[in-house]
Design a protein around this motif. Structure first.
Motif, mmCIF file in Angstrom:
data_model
loop_
_atom_site.group_PDB
_atom_site.id
_atom_site.type_symbol
_atom_site.label_atom_id
_atom_site.label_comp_id
_atom_site.label_asym_id
_atom_site.label_seq_id
_atom_site.Cartn_x
_atom_site.Cartn_y
_atom_site.Cartn_z
ATOM 1 N N GLY A 129 0.780 -1.233 0.000
ATOM 2 C CA GLY A 129 0.000 0.000 0.000
ATOM 3 C C GLY A 129 0.804 1.270 0.000
ATOM 4 N N GLY A 130 2.127 1.159 -0.138
ATOM 5 C CA GLY A 130 2.961 2.349 -0.138
ATOM 6 C C GLY A 130 3.288 2.838 -1.530
ATOM 7 N N ASP A 131 3.640 4.114 -1.611
ATOM 8 C CA ASP A 131 4.014 4.745 -2.877
ATOM 9 C C ASP A 131 5.517 5.002 -2.856
ATOM 10 O OD1 ASP A 131 4.492 6.343 -5.069
ATOM 11 O OD2 ASP A 131 2.910 7.795 -4.629
ATOM 12 N N PRO A 132 6.309 4.282 -3.635
ATOM 13 C CA PRO A 132 7.761 4.501 -3.633
ATOM 14 C C PRO A 132 8.172 5.865 -4.153
ATOM 15 C CG PRO A 132 7.130 3.021 -5.419
ATOM 16 C CD PRO A 132 5.899 3.225 -4.573
ATOM 17 N N GLY A 133 7.259 6.586 -4.769
ATOM 18 C CA GLY A 133 7.539 7.942 -5.214
ATOM 19 C C GLY A 133 7.396 8.977 -4.115
ATOM 20 N N ARG A 134 6.954 8.551 -2.951
ATOM 21 C CA ARG A 134 6.800 9.443 -1.793
ATOM 22 C C ARG A 134 7.645 8.920 -0.635
ATOM 23 N NH1 ARG A 134 0.205 10.351 -1.596
ATOM 24 N NH2 ARG A 134 0.033 11.610 -3.507
#
Length: 274
Positions: A129-134
């Protein structure tokens, strides 16, 4: 006999009480926050990380990596689970990282481990559920030192949007003559190769450097020198002193919203949302 300015126990009277408090806070965090524990990011026995999640849905959440301190020779990720309290209140996935300890393992191996941990996050955090861009990172003491290797300037983007470095060590040479000499024996080669003051860093990473106002002089000097270096390399750097804080109560504050350090951690995560 003059006290060693790097030996924290000599300068923090309630050292043991603070350590007991953060361990208790970490136990409570693991009992209350949603988490996925003991994920392998590499083949080594110590190459493990824990994920903690804010309540609610898990999709495109910001992600924050925390690297613990302990002069590369003590503590573990389970002692620092409490940092996830602040990270998850900021709406982010907390990644609390472990690494092998000196002197059994040397600096080169430890630096490569934290780099592998970051790569695991980049490759796999979407599945949680994480965004590697953030992506942002923080570290305390030796953990701040290790965190700098996650936003070095390389041919590939570092992918670290923001970093918070607390009570960090950015020049290893003075530590060779400290109480650590018989304990971990930093070599001349390690001091030359793994001193952040001698390396290039990704200027797109927004950096916050914190030091407690009750820290010993070398920590203030190293923080000031690293701020100067990063600004010369084009970084947007916030340089703050924490009021009435030493090397240990400052890191405890990272897990407490409403403290200077805790609020700076939340602001670091918020930077990735812009």
């Amino acid at each position: 006999m003059q006290k060693d300015p790097f030996r924290t126990r000599d300068h923090v009277a309630d050292f043991d009480d603070i350590v007991a408090d953060i361990v208790a806070r970490s136990t409570a965090t693991r009992a209350t926050l949603p988490m996925v524990a003991d994920i392998a990011y590499g083949n080594g026995a110590a190459e493990r990380l824990d994920l903690f999640f804010p309540p609610g849905g898990r999709k495109n959440l910001p992600v924050h990596i925390f690297i613990h301190g302990g002069y590369w020779r003590m503590f573990s990720r389970s002692d620092y689970s409490y940092v996830a309290d602040t990270v998850t209140k900021a709406g982010a996935v907390a990644v609390i990282v472990d690494y092998a300890l000196m002197p059994e393992f040397r600096m080169a191996a430890i630096v490569e481990q934290v780099r592998r941990a970051k790569q695991w996050v980049l490759d796999n955090i979407v599945d949680h559920g994480g965004d590697p861009g953030r992506l942002s990172v923080s570290g305390h003491s030796a953990g701040a030192h290790l965190a700098t290797f996650l936003f070095e300037k390389t041919p590939m983007p570092s992918c670290i949007r923001a970093a918070l470095l607390l009570g960090g060590l950015y020049d290893l040479k003075p530590l060779q003559r400290s109480f650590l000499e018989p304990l971990i024996g930093i070599t001349d080669e390690e001091a030359a190769a793994f001193t952040p003051m001698t390396r290039q860093h990704e200027p797109k990473t927004a950096v916050t450097i914190l030091v407690g106002d009750q820290e010993t002089p070398p920590f203030h000097q190293q923080a000031a020198d690293f701020v100067t270096l990063l600004r010369a390399q084009g970084h947007d750097v916030r340089d703050l002193r924490l009021n009435d804080r030493n090397h240990m109560n400052s890191v405890r504050d990272l897990g407490i919203v409403g403290t200077q350090a805790g609020d700076c951690l939340m602001q670091t995560i918020a930077t990735t949302l812009v």
